[in-house]
Scaffold this motif. Structure first.
Motif, PDB file in Angstrom:
ATOM      1  N   ASN A 195       5.051   9.145   2.664  1.00  0.00           N
ATOM      2  CA  ASN A 195       4.364   8.639   3.867  1.00  0.00           C
ATOM      3  C   ASN A 195       4.617   7.151   4.050  1.00  0.00           C
ATOM      4  N   PHE A 196       4.593   6.401   2.951  1.00  0.00           N
ATOM      5  CA  PHE A 196       4.831   4.959   3.030  1.00  0.00           C
ATOM      6  C   PHE A 196       6.240   4.676   3.565  1.00  0.00           C
ATOM      7  N   LEU A 197       7.228   5.342   3.019  1.00  0.00           N
ATOM      8  CA  LEU A 197       8.608   5.108   3.451  1.00  0.00           C
ATOM      9  C   LEU A 197       8.828   5.556   4.896  1.00  0.00           C
TER      10      LEU A 197
ATOM     11  N   ALA B 286      10.482  -5.396   6.958  1.00  0.00           N
ATOM     12  CA  ALA B 286      10.478  -3.932   7.053  1.00  0.00           C
ATOM     13  C   ALA B 286      11.422  -3.479   8.159  1.00  0.00           C
ATOM     14  N   PRO B 287      12.279  -2.487   7.909  1.00  0.00           N
ATOM     15  CA  PRO B 287      13.201  -1.992   8.951  1.00  0.00           C
ATOM     16  C   PRO B 287      12.464  -1.461  10.173  1.00  0.00           C
ATOM     17  N   GLY B 288      11.282  -0.893   9.968  1.00  0.00           N
ATOM     18  CA  GLY B 288      10.554  -0.316  11.087  1.00  0.00           C
ATOM     19  C   GLY B 288      10.091  -1.339  12.102  1.00  0.00           C
TER      20      GLY B 288
ATOM     21  N   GLY C 184       5.399  -2.239   9.356  1.00  0.00           N
ATOM     22  CA  GLY C 184       5.558  -2.982   8.116  1.00  0.00           C
ATOM     23  C   GLY C 184       4.241  -3.277   7.426  1.00  0.00           C
ATOM     24  N   SER C 185       3.141  -2.774   7.976  1.00  0.00           N
ATOM     25  CA  SER C 185       1.819  -3.082   7.415  1.00  0.00           C
ATOM     26  C   SER C 185       1.583  -2.248   6.153  1.00  0.00           C
ATOM     27  N   PHE C 186       2.034  -2.754   5.034  1.00  0.00           N
ATOM     28  CA  PHE C 186       1.971  -1.998   3.783  1.00  0.00           C
ATOM     29  C   PHE C 186       0.542  -1.709   3.367  1.00  0.00           C
ATOM     30  N   SER C 187      -0.387  -2.666   3.580  1.00  0.00           N
ATOM     31  CA  SER C 187      -1.787  -2.413   3.220  1.00  0.00           C
ATOM     32  C   SER C 187      -2.394  -1.340   4.107  1.00  0.00           C
ATOM     33  N   GLY C 188      -2.041  -1.349   5.390  1.00  0.00           N
ATOM     34  CA  GLY C 188      -2.577  -0.351   6.301  1.00  0.00           C
ATOM     35  C   GLY C 188      -2.109   1.050   5.965  1.00  0.00           C
ATOM     36  N   ILE C 189      -0.830   1.183   5.632  1.00  0.00           N
ATOM     37  CA  ILE C 189      -0.283   2.502   5.281  1.00  0.00           C
ATOM     38  C   ILE C 189      -0.962   3.037   4.024  1.00  0.00           C
TER      39      ILE C 189
ATOM     40  N   ALA D 231      -2.169  12.602  10.265  1.00  0.00           N
ATOM     41  CA  ALA D 231      -1.291  13.755  10.028  1.00  0.00           C
ATOM     42  C   ALA D 231      -0.281  13.469   8.924  1.00  0.00           C
ATOM     43  N   THR D 232       0.382  12.322   8.987  1.00  0.00           N
ATOM     44  CA  THR D 232       1.374  12.000   7.958  1.00  0.00           C
ATOM     45  C   THR D 232       0.713  11.733   6.604  1.00  0.00           C
ATOM     46  N   ALA D 233      -0.495  11.128   6.632  1.00  0.00           N
ATOM     47  CA  ALA D 233      -1.199  10.883   5.363  1.00  0.00           C
ATOM     48  C   ALA D 233      -1.588  12.190   4.700  1.00  0.00           C
ATOM     49  N   MET D 234      -1.963  13.214   5.492  1.00  0.00           N
ATOM     50  CA  MET D 234      -2.358  14.505   4.918  1.00  0.00           C
ATOM     51  C   MET D 234      -1.156  15.335   4.497  1.00  0.00           C
TER      52      MET D 234
END
Length: 619
Positions: A56-58, A249-251, A66-71, A46-49
């Motif tokens: 979406n990344f932020l 990552a703050p998250g 914090g999984s930057f590659s996954g996002i 949903a967020t990617a679309m």
């Protein structure tokens, strides 16, 4: 004409063997087509679309992940196809990636062992068996059939396998120094990207590369050693950077604190309690039935390969005879004695356990091993045992056959009572001690260099396996108070590979010692046939057991698709609050993802106010 017919017949027989070996992994890939969106998949898609790109990344980076590659992966994959169709093909894609990495690594290993005949066939068979054994050994189906968990924890394992294959390919070829620098930089960047899929996975990747760097010094790789160390060190640096980047990552800190405050599980921060809980939980995971099946399958496959393909024509070292191995014997006795209070503790916590066959077998096994060891120590002297072993080679054959049958019997018996993995873990650990004793016995008459090479290979395989179990358990207990089994997909793979390494070590050494003791070659042929039968039997058993899931998985996919279409049609007709019928078989509940329970997220994906499961609509 007859020779041509024989050639075609042999070729057909070889690839029929490859097809049979591929049946388990093909079955798991077929089951993957019934996977659908569940759990966090709705939020990811949903967020990617609807957000996409930087926003979406932020969003995920600052609030949860914090999984930057996954996002970034979700942002890239969503435009390639409608999200509901992605989960149904993704398990097969991941399994194919695993297979390619395993095939490549096994191909390189066979080349290093100077095995040229049927190298492609052997690589196909072993890669297929290893991948199938690993998937069957997953501690939860979330690791492969839940899209989000598969992306975070299982997909990057395939990337790591391919990275390791690239390291060994580049190290074997002559090249300029400038290329070394570029290759090291590319490897570091690759491990940074691979490790960026989840914090837990990159921690495991960092530990694996650390152990592999230490293990390189065990093997004599000649001029390749320096290059391999450089490239692995580059990957190690990339993994460390990925770990630190995700932890910043703050998250991540927000997720850990919110999960700890809102969960029934509390983080374990006391050292003594953490060690005890880690030991208990590790023993449970070691006793996982699928993991034991995978180890036994690959042990038999490695044994069959070593006895069939690996030819050794060497002379027996002078002045060296078979002797009892003190180290494994002492370790086995210590483990048996130390397990007595653990049995008592288990019985005190669960009185009904004492009435099970498994508990009685564990008690009987411990008593028998202790009694036998005391008999050896009190009645027979060490010199008499060594003379008995060295006089007749056929006695060694019987001893080896007896130990292997005993080990496989323990592995099979541990599958019966799935309600208590702790005692199953004990049975499996006992089997490993016996295998270690057999390997040490076979190595006792070898030269020191060969003994160190084979022995350390076996120790490194088990060390990697134990680390792959302990690290996620300690991390999960310390930060969350609970271990999420879906993060341990690489553990299942390493346990299968450990079985393969042990089978190869024992098989090669059995062949060498049997040649020295002038044992009838019919015994070796019998071991080959028995090992092959075990492989075929276990593989077909896995297929028969998992094939029973096909009707339920197919029902789930059909009903999910119908529910998906119903929601879209209701939305297009103007409904904002939608009721749906419950699924007769819910795969998300079966694998513990509970996808239908995320009704606060799934309406956001479908762009409606609410989605309610109405029990009165059940068929």
């Amino acid at each position: 004409m007859r020779a041509r017919f024989r050639s075609h017949y042999r070729m057909l027989a070889k690839w029929l063997v490859a097809l049979l070996a591929s049946l388990p992994i093909l079955l798991f890939a077929y089951l993957g087509q019934f996977s659908r969106m569940m759990g966090d998949d709705y939020a990811r898609f949903a967020t990617a679309m609807q957000l996409g790109g930087r926003i979406n990344f932020l969003y995920w980076w600052n609030t949860w992940d914090g999984s930057f590659s996954g996002i970034l992966f979700h942002d890239v994959i969503v435009p390639l196809g409608a999200p509901p169709h992605i989960p149904r093909v993704f398990p097969s894609v991941v399994m194919a990636l695993w297979w390619v990495g395993l095939f490549w690594l096994i191909w390189l290993a066979l080349a290093e062992l100077r095995i040229r005949r049927n190298r492609i066939l052997i690589s196909v068979v072993l890669a297929s068996l290893t991948a199938g054994a690993a998937v069957n050994a997953f501690y939860t189906w979330e690791s492969i059939y839940w899209y989000t968990a598969c992306v975070d924890n299982t997909l990057p394992v395939g990337g790591l396998l391919i990275y390791l294959a690239c390291v060994f390919v580049i190290a074997r070829r002559p090249r300029a120094r400038r290329f070394d620098a570029l290759a090291a930089a590319a490897g570091s960047l690759g491990c940074l990207v691979i490790g960026g899929f989840s914090e837990m996975y990159v921690a495991l990747q960092f530990v694996y590369l650390s152990l592999l760097l230490a293990g390189i010094y065990v093997f004599d790789l000649g001029s390749q050693r320096k290059s391999i160390i450089v490239f692995l060190a580059a990957g190690w640096c990339g993994s460390l950077a990925a770990l630190l980047l995700q932890l910043s990552a703050p998250g991540v800190s927000y997720r850990i604190s919110s999960a700890a405050s809102g969960s029934v599980f509390q983080p374990i921060r006391t050292a003594g309690h953490l060690v005890l809980k880690t030991f208990e939980t590790s023993l449970e995971y070691i006793g996982h039935p699928g993991g034991i099946v995978g180890f036994a399958l690959m042990l038999a496959a490695g044994l069959a390969l070593a006895l069939t393909v690996c030819r050794t024509q060497v002379r027996r070292p002078r002045g060296r005879n078979l002797s009892m191995a003190r180290g494994p014997l002492a370790l086995g006795l210590l483990m048996q004695v130390g397990y007595i209070p653990f049995l008592w503790h288990s019985l005190r916590d669960n009185a009904a356990l004492g009435e099970t066959i498994l508990f009685a077998s564990a008690v009987a096994l411990t008593s028998a091993i202790l009694s036998f060891a005391m008999f050896l120590l009190m009645i027979l002297r060490r010199q008499q045992i060594e003379a008995w072993l060295g006089e007749y080679g056929w006695r060694l054959v019987r001893l080896a056959a007896g130990i292997l049958c005993f080990v496989l019997a323990l592995a099979a018996f541990a599958q019966l009572p799935r309600e208590n993995w702790t005692i199953s873990g004990y049975l499996f650990a006992t089997a490993l001690v016996w295998l270690g004793g057999l390997l040490a016995l076979l190595l006792s008459c070898e030269d020191e260099e060969w003994t160190k090479l084979v022995g350390r290979a076996a120790i490194l395989a088990i060390a990697l396996n134990l680390v792959s179990i302990v690290v996620p358990i300690v991390t999960g207990l310390y930060f969350n108070g609970v271990v999420y089994a879906r993060v341990m997909s690489s553990t299942a793979l390493i346990q299968a590979l450990a079985g393969l390494v042990w089978g190869l070590c024992i098989g090669v050494q059995m062949q060498r010692v049997f040649q020295w003791t002038q044992v009838d070659l019919a015994w070796l042929n019998a071991f080959k046939a028995a090992s092959t039968i075990v492989v075929v039997g276990i593989a077909l058993g896995v297929v028969a057991n998992q094939a029973r899931l096909i009707p339920d998985f197919a029902t789930y996919a059909r009903e999910w698709d119908e529910r998906h279409q119903h929601i879209i049609q209701a939305r297009e007709s103007g409904e904002r609050e939608i009721e749906v019928a419950p699924l007769s078989f819910d795969l998300s509940g079966f694998i513990a993802a509970d996808g239908h329970a995320f009704d606060s997220v799934s309406p956001y994906f479908y762009r409606v106010e609410s989605i309610v499961i109405a029990e009165d609509l059940a068929p």
